[in-house]
Structure formats: C-alpha cells, structure tokens
Design a protein around this motif. Structure first.
Motif, short mmCIF file in Angstrom:
data_model
loop_
_atom_site.label_atom_id
_atom_site.label_comp_id
_atom_site.label_asym_id
_atom_site.label_seq_id
_atom_site.Cartn_x
_atom_site.Cartn_y
_atom_site.Cartn_z
N VAL A 40 1.15 -1.21 -0.02
CA VAL A 40 -0.11 0.00 0.26
C VAL A 40 0.67 1.65 0.14
N PHE A 41 0.55 1.90 -0.89
CA PHE A 41 1.11 3.58 -1.05
C PHE A 41 0.70 3.98 -1.22
N ASP A 42 0.52 5.21 0.26
CA ASP A 42 -0.17 6.33 0.23
C ASP A 42 -1.50 6.08 0.13
N GLY A 43 -2.05 5.21 0.85
CA GLY A 43 -3.16 4.83 0.63
C GLY A 43 -3.86 4.05 -0.64
N LYS A 44 -3.08 3.08 -1.52
CA LYS A 44 -3.46 3.06 -2.66
C LYS A 44 -2.58 1.39 -2.77
N VAL B 41 -13.77 -2.97 -3.05
CA VAL B 41 -13.90 -2.59 -1.84
C VAL B 41 -13.79 -2.62 -0.66
N VAL B 42 -13.80 -3.88 -0.44
CA VAL B 42 -13.80 -4.58 0.80
C VAL B 42 -11.85 -5.17 1.06
N LEU B 43 -11.49 -4.20 0.26
CA LEU B 43 -9.56 -4.62 0.73
C LEU B 43 -9.56 -2.59 0.95
N ARG B 44 -9.97 -1.87 0.06
CA ARG B 44 -9.66 -0.61 0.56
C ARG B 44 -10.93 0.21 1.39
N GLU B 45 -11.61 -0.64 1.82
CA GLU B 45 -12.45 0.10 2.99
C GLU B 45 -11.27 -0.57 4.07
N THR B 46 -11.10 -1.87 4.53
CA THR B 46 -9.68 -1.92 5.26
C THR B 46 -8.88 -1.35 5.90
N ILE B 47 -7.45 -1.04 4.79
CA ILE B 47 -6.93 0.23 4.39
C ILE B 47 -7.66 1.80 5.46
N ARG B 48 -8.63 1.89 4.83
CA ARG B 48 -9.08 3.18 5.02
C ARG B 48 -9.42 3.28 7.18
N ARG B 49 -10.14 2.25 7.23
CA ARG B 49 -10.49 1.94 8.46
C ARG B 49 -9.37 1.83 9.62
N ASN B 50 -8.12 1.57 8.57
CA ASN B 50 -6.94 1.15 10.09
C ASN B 50 -5.48 2.13 9.37
N LYS B 51 -6.50 3.46 8.42
CA LYS B 51 -5.52 4.43 8.30
C LYS B 51 -4.60 4.13 7.99
N VAL B 52 -3.63 3.53 6.95
CA VAL B 52 -3.07 3.09 6.88
C VAL B 52 -2.28 3.45 5.11
N ARG B 53 -1.41 4.27 5.70
CA ARG B 53 -1.14 5.07 3.97
C ARG B 53 0.52 4.64 3.50
N SER C 166 0.38 -0.80 9.06
CA SER C 166 1.36 0.35 8.39
C SER C 166 2.70 -0.56 8.53
N ILE C 167 3.66 0.12 7.69
CA ILE C 167 4.87 -0.42 7.58
C ILE C 167 5.70 0.91 7.16
N ASP C 168 7.43 0.48 8.44
CA ASP C 168 8.15 1.95 7.96
C ASP C 168 8.55 1.34 6.88
N LEU C 169 7.77 2.31 5.16
CA LEU C 169 9.49 1.71 4.24
C LEU C 169 10.76 2.15 4.63
N HIS C 170 10.95 3.30 5.49
CA HIS C 170 12.20 3.99 5.66
C HIS C 170 13.32 2.61 6.04
N LYS C 171 12.50 2.00 6.98
CA LYS C 171 13.14 0.74 7.75
C LYS C 171 14.02 -0.19 6.25
N GLY C 172 12.96 -0.45 4.71
CA GLY C 172 13.44 -1.24 3.82
C GLY C 172 14.36 -0.78 3.45
N GLU C 173 15.06 1.40 3.50
CA GLU C 173 15.22 1.59 2.58
C GLU C 173 16.53 1.54 2.65
N LYS C 174 16.44 1.51 4.68
CA LYS C 174 17.48 1.18 4.98
C LYS C 174 18.46 0.28 4.59
#
Length: 286
Positions: free
Chosen positions: A38-42, A73-85, A118-126
């Motif tokens: 998920v990138f920026d909620g997408k 719809v279910v996937l995106r609603e689950t993302i929204r309810r968990n406030k995952v960016r 949510s996952i800290d993508l910066h950790k993966g970059e490091k």
C-alpha cells in the motif's frame, strides 16, 4: 490505534475478529492468500494480485466468494479503517467451515478475512542501501508452490532458521542443489558473466507478482534476462544476488552463509531495479 479486520461480511476490532474452530484454513491449511503493498493508501500491482488470486482459488476448486469489484471495495475499506498510508493489506480466503473431514464439504461458503497494517518503508530503504544477509536452506515444501496457499509451515521453518542466524532471508534449494526461491521471495542473480538470471515459473516456484513487474522493467531497461535455474554455488559466486516480493520490493543480499557476494555491497542492477520498481509502483497504485 485499535486495528480493524474484515471477517465474513463484518468489520471488527482485532480482539473480536475470529473464525470458527472448524474453519478448513485452520484444520487443513485449505485456503489461499494475497498480499498487496500500500502506497499512500493505494494498492500496488492490484490487477496482478487479483489475477493470481483467481488462479489459486480455481486450482484448489474454492468458490470465488465475491466479485473482484466487491473485493476491491473490502480491501480499500479495510485500509481506510486502519488509516494505513504506507504498508500492506492481507487477504485470506479458505474453503469455509464444516465438520472435520478431509474431503471437500458441499454447500459451504468460503471464509474471507482481510487485515491491513502500516509499515515503515524507510526501514526497508535502509536495508536495501546496505544489503542484507542470507542463508541457504533445504526446500521441503509441497509440489504445488505455484499456488499461493496458506500452508506455509516449511516457509516459516526456513525463515526462522534465517532469523536464528541473524539473516534476512533463507534461500531454498532442491535435492540437486539448485535454488528454487526464498522462503517468502523470488530469487535472482547477476552471474559471473554479468547475465541476470531467475528460475522459470514452470518449476516449483511461486509466480511472484513483483517478479512479473520486475521482468517488465528489465525488458524496458534493456537488461538481458535468462530464465534458467542456478545452483547455490553459482549464487555464492555471483556478482549480485537479490530477492523480490510485495513487501520487500527488490532487496540485495550481500552475503550467503557468511560468504560475501560480489564486493559485499548492493550491486548496480538490484539498486536500479528497486528504484525504478518503487517509482512505478507508487505511480500506478490504485
């Protein structure tokens, strides 16, 4: 924040998100799953994951529980309810709940479970900037690894072996000493001759969606690719070794069983492919 899961038609707090004790996913690992970045909620690589989901369900003869549009719809609603960016969304579909019996039950509705985090993508970059360690491990999985099932015990044992040795990933090999894939990734090398290689999907490996996206980028970048098996010995002598997956993108492995790969640093091909893949995945996420 309390996390929320979708379970069979309702959204519930994790503490209340349960399935029946006789769900066949629990009893027999009779189910499949998919994971989207998920990138920026997408959702990244949305269509590829949906297509593979349909194939996995068909191979196991599990009824598709809802239309692709409804599932989206279910996937995106689950993302929204968990406030995952930035993070992942996980989908599991099992054959459903029925009295324990090895044969398929009749007239049973599949179970559908969706979670997101949510996952800290910066950790993966490091990790990608400095590279990670790998170990080799015998591949003891079943003969249909092309189906993305929830039967992941051999994968978990391999990943645990890697963790206990301070490594990021376990590179699996078959009885002939040929690399199949990682415990949760597809494996690639740039061999001694400078040619990019990865095992073909006719073998007993998962048809990785990130792998497929990388293959398209390889062609666009004008990099010669050879879909051909390589041995553990070839991996250790390679100029580059890296793995690909939805959650790790392109991850350079700079040592294998304690032996340095190439110059012990992420190579130019892995570094370039990671950069281009992440840029494209973010741009094309829906």
């Amino acid at each position: 924040m309390s996390r929320v899961a979708y379970v069979n038609g309702t959204y519930r707090p994790h503490s209340q998100a349960v399935v029946h004790i006789e769900d066949r996913g629990f009893q027999f690992a009779d189910g499949v799953y998919e994971v989207w970045s998920v990138f920026d909620g997408k959702l990244a690589d949305y269509a590829g994951h949906m297509e593979r989901l349909g194939r996995s369900l068909t191979e196991l003869r599990i009824e598709i529980p809802m239309t692709a549009q409804a599932l989206g719809v279910v996937l995106r609603e689950t993302i929204r309810r968990n406030k995952v960016r930035d993070g992942i969304v996980y989908l599991q579909i099992t054959r459903g709940t029925a009295p324990r019996d090895h044969a398929f039950p009749k007239g049973v509705a599949p179970s559908v479970i969706v979670t997101a985090k949510s996952i800290d993508l910066h950790k993966g970059e490091k990790n990608a900037e400095k590279g990670v360690a790998g170990i080799t491990h015998p591949d003891i999985r079943w003969g249909r690894c092309d189906i993305k099932t929830v039967g992941l015990l051999p994968n978990a044992l391999a990943k645990q072996a890697a963790r206990e040795k301070g490594a990021y990933e376990a590179i699996l090999f078959d009885e002939m000493g040929m690399v199949t894939e990682g415990s949760s990734t597809n494996a690639w090398i740039v061999d001694e001759n400078g040619k990019l290689r990865t095992r073909d999907t006719q073998a007993n490996i998962l048809r990785g969606i990130t792998r497929a996206a990388i293959m398209k980028l390889v062609k666009e970048e004008g990099i010669e690719l050879d879909e051909r098996p390589f041995s553990v010995e070839e991996a250790k002598k390679a100029k580059e070794l890296f793995v690909t997956a939805a959650s790790s993108f392109v991850m350079p492995i700079v040592s294998l069983d304690g032996e340095k790969i190439g110059d012990g640093k992420p190579g130019p091909i892995a570094t370039r492919l990671r950069s281009v893949y992440v840029e494209q995945a973010i741009r094309d996420a829906i």
